[in-house]
Design an enzyme around this catalytic site. Structure first.
Site, PDB file in Angstrom:
ATOM      1  N   TYR A  82      22.089 -23.589 -33.486  1.00  0.00           N
ATOM      2  CA  TYR A  82      21.296 -22.775 -34.408  1.00  0.00           C
ATOM      3  C   TYR A  82      20.325 -23.664 -35.187  1.00  0.00           C
ATOM      4  CZ  TYR A  82      24.214 -18.547 -33.939  1.00  0.00           C
ATOM      5  OH  TYR A  82      24.853 -17.425 -33.473  1.00  0.00           O
ATOM      6  N   ARG A 107      23.491 -11.104 -37.074  1.00  0.00           N
ATOM      7  CA  ARG A 107      24.365 -12.248 -37.374  1.00  0.00           C
ATOM      8  C   ARG A 107      23.614 -13.551 -37.097  1.00  0.00           C
ATOM      9  NH1 ARG A 107      29.511 -14.611 -37.722  1.00  0.00           N
ATOM     10  NH2 ARG A 107      29.973 -16.157 -36.120  1.00  0.00           N
ATOM     11  N   HIS A 122      32.676 -20.096 -37.347  1.00  0.00           N
ATOM     12  CA  HIS A 122      32.677 -20.613 -35.984  1.00  0.00           C
ATOM     13  C   HIS A 122      33.789 -21.643 -35.822  1.00  0.00           C
ATOM     14  CE1 HIS A 122      28.410 -19.152 -35.384  1.00  0.00           C
ATOM     15  NE2 HIS A 122      28.966 -18.866 -34.233  1.00  0.00           N
ATOM     16  N   HIS A 150      24.244  -8.057 -33.018  1.00  0.00           N
ATOM     17  CA  HIS A 150      24.557  -9.490 -33.073  1.00  0.00           C
ATOM     18  C   HIS A 150      23.337 -10.310 -33.461  1.00  0.00           C
ATOM     19  CE1 HIS A 150      27.700 -12.416 -32.476  1.00  0.00           C
ATOM     20  NE2 HIS A 150      26.883 -13.196 -31.805  1.00  0.00           N
TER      21      HIS A 150
END
Length: 222
Positions: A199, A166, A190, A163
Site C-alpha cells: 500500500y 478499505r 493485517h 473493499h
C-alpha cells in the site's frame, strides 16, 4: 514443469531443479481518493429514503472510517454493538474470536441513529429494508452491499466496490501518519506488515518519481 511432465510420462530421465516463477495479479490498492470519498458521503446523505440513507451511511463509515472488510460488516449482529463502550466487536479474517474496534463520535452517532430505526430486536445489525411475510428483515447480502456501494459510486461518476473503501482508508491512513506502517497495521489488522508496504509503495509511487527525475535529467542535457 515441461521436463517434470516428461519424466512422469517416461520420455526423459533428467531433471531441472529450478522452480517456476509464480505470477502475481496486479491490483491497485489505493482505492478512491479523499475527495471521492467525501462525495460518496454526500451522495449517501442525499438519498430520498431517510432510513436507507442512515443505514448506508453507517455501512460506509464502517468500511472507510473504520477500515472494516465487507464480510466483517455483514457478519455483525446487534449484540456486537457496544453503545456504552463506543465500540463494535469484529471477527477478523481467519480469526475465531472477536476484537473491539473503537467508533469515532461521528460513526457512533450514525450507528445509534440506525439502531433506533432498525429496532432493538436481536439479529443482524444491517438488514434489508424490506420485510418477509413474518415481518422480519433479512440479512444484508454481499451482493446487496456491492450494489449499494456501486450505486453510490455511479451517482458521483466513479466505479467503486466495498473493499475499495478499505483500500482507500488504509492508503489515507498511511498519508496521515507519514507512512507509519506499524501504526496503520493496528488500524487495518493485517497479519503481515509486507501487505502494508505494498500500500505504501503504491501510495508514494517511488518508481514513478525516479522515472520523472531521470526524464528531467535527460531534458536538461538535450
Amino acid at each position: 514443469s515441461l521436463v517434470k511432465l516428461g519424466r512422469t510420462l517416461g520420455h526423459v530421465d533428467f531433471a531441472v531443479d529450478i522452480k517456476g516463477v509464480k505470477t502475481e495479479p496486479y491490483r491497485d490498492p489505493r482505492g478512491p481518493s479523499e475527495n471521492e470519498v467525501v462525495k460518496l458521503f454526500r451522495a449517501v446523505r442525499s438519498q430520498p429514503n431517510v432510513e436507507k440513507g442512515i443505514r448506508d451511511e453507517a455501512i460506509l463509515h464502517l468500511l472507510f472510517t473504520c477500515g472494516l472488510r465487507s464480510i466483517e460488516v455483514r457478519e455483525l449482529s446487534l449484540e456486537h454493538f457496544d453503545v456504552d463502550g463506543k465500540r463494535i466487536f469484529v471477527r477478523g479474517k481467519g480469526k475465531r474470536e472477536r476484537k473491539p474496534v473503537t467508533l469515532p463520535p461521528d460513526v457512533l452517532n450514525v450507528m445509534k441513529t440506525w439502531v433506533a430505526l432498525r429496532g432493538n430486536g436481536p439479529g443482524p445489525l444491517f438488514t434489508k429494508l424490506s420485510r418477509n411475510k413474518k415481518g422480519k428483515s433479512a440479512h444484508l447480502s454481499r451482493l446487496a452491499m456491492v450494489r449499494m456501494i456501486a450505486a453510490l459510486g455511479k451517482a458521483i461518476g466513479i466505479r467503486v466496490r466495498p473493499h475499495g473503501l478499505r483500500h482507500a482508508a488504509i492508503t489515507q491512513a498511511l498519508d496521515k501518519t507519514n507512512g507509519d506502517v506499524r501504526a496503520v497495521r493496528k488500524f487495518s489488522r493485517h497479519e503481515r506488515i509486507e501487505t502494508l508496504l505494498k500500500y505504501d509503495d503504491a501510495r508514494q509511487d517511488v518508481a514513478g518519481d525516479i522515472a520523472t527525475k531521470l526524464a528531467e535529467g535527460l531534458r536538461e542535457k538535450k
